[in-house]
Scaffold this motif. Structure first.
Motif, PDB file in Angstrom:
ATOM      1  N   HIS A  25       0.834  -1.204   0.000  1.00  0.00           N
ATOM      2  CA  HIS A  25       0.000   0.000   0.000  1.00  0.00           C
ATOM      3  C   HIS A  25       0.867   1.251   0.000  1.00  0.00           C
ATOM      4  N   ASP A  27       0.196   4.373  -1.549  1.00  0.00           N
ATOM      5  CA  ASP A  27      -0.792   5.181  -2.247  1.00  0.00           C
ATOM      6  C   ASP A  27      -1.054   6.446  -1.440  1.00  0.00           C
ATOM      7  N   ALA A  33      -5.705   6.768   2.828  1.00  0.00           N
ATOM      8  CA  ALA A  33      -4.593   6.125   2.129  1.00  0.00           C
ATOM      9  C   ALA A  33      -3.282   6.827   2.449  1.00  0.00           C
ATOM     10  N   THR A  37       0.002   5.168   4.274  1.00  0.00           N
ATOM     11  CA  THR A  37       1.314   5.231   3.624  1.00  0.00           C
ATOM     12  C   THR A  37       2.328   5.969   4.502  1.00  0.00           C
TER      13      THR A  37
END
Length: 93
Positions: A25, A27, A33, A37
């Motif tokens: 992940h 993103d 998101a 991250t």
């Protein structure tokens, strides 16, 4: 007491967790998101620091959380953030 072996083991596990999060992940689109991250990158960097300087990193962690009360507050903040992310990810919020 500081333990270099414990710091090294913590560094290996922390680095592996950060690497896994970023591998699955990486993103930055959207707030949730981006938070995931950013946590992945922070975990990866923390793991590297533990591997390079395990003693000073343990001393730093102990100085940030000198009492059980601060650890409880930090735990509550993390749980609240996780609940918010879960609720918004599931469309409940």
């Amino acid at each position: 007491k500081e333990s270099r072996a414990l710091g090294f083991v913590a560094g290996v596990f922390t680095f592996a967790i950060g690497f896994t999060v970023l591998a699955l992940h990486n993103d930055w689109n959207g707030l949730q998101a981006g938070i995931v991250t950013a946590i992945g990158w922070a975990t990866l960097i923390k793991g590297l620091v533990y591997l390079v300087m395990p003693g000073p990193m343990i001393s730093f962690a102990v100085s940030i959380f000198p009492s059980a009360g601060i650890i409880r507050i930090a735990g509550f903040v993390v749980i609240a953030l996780g609940a918010w992310m879960l609720g918004s990810g599931m469309g409940m919020i």
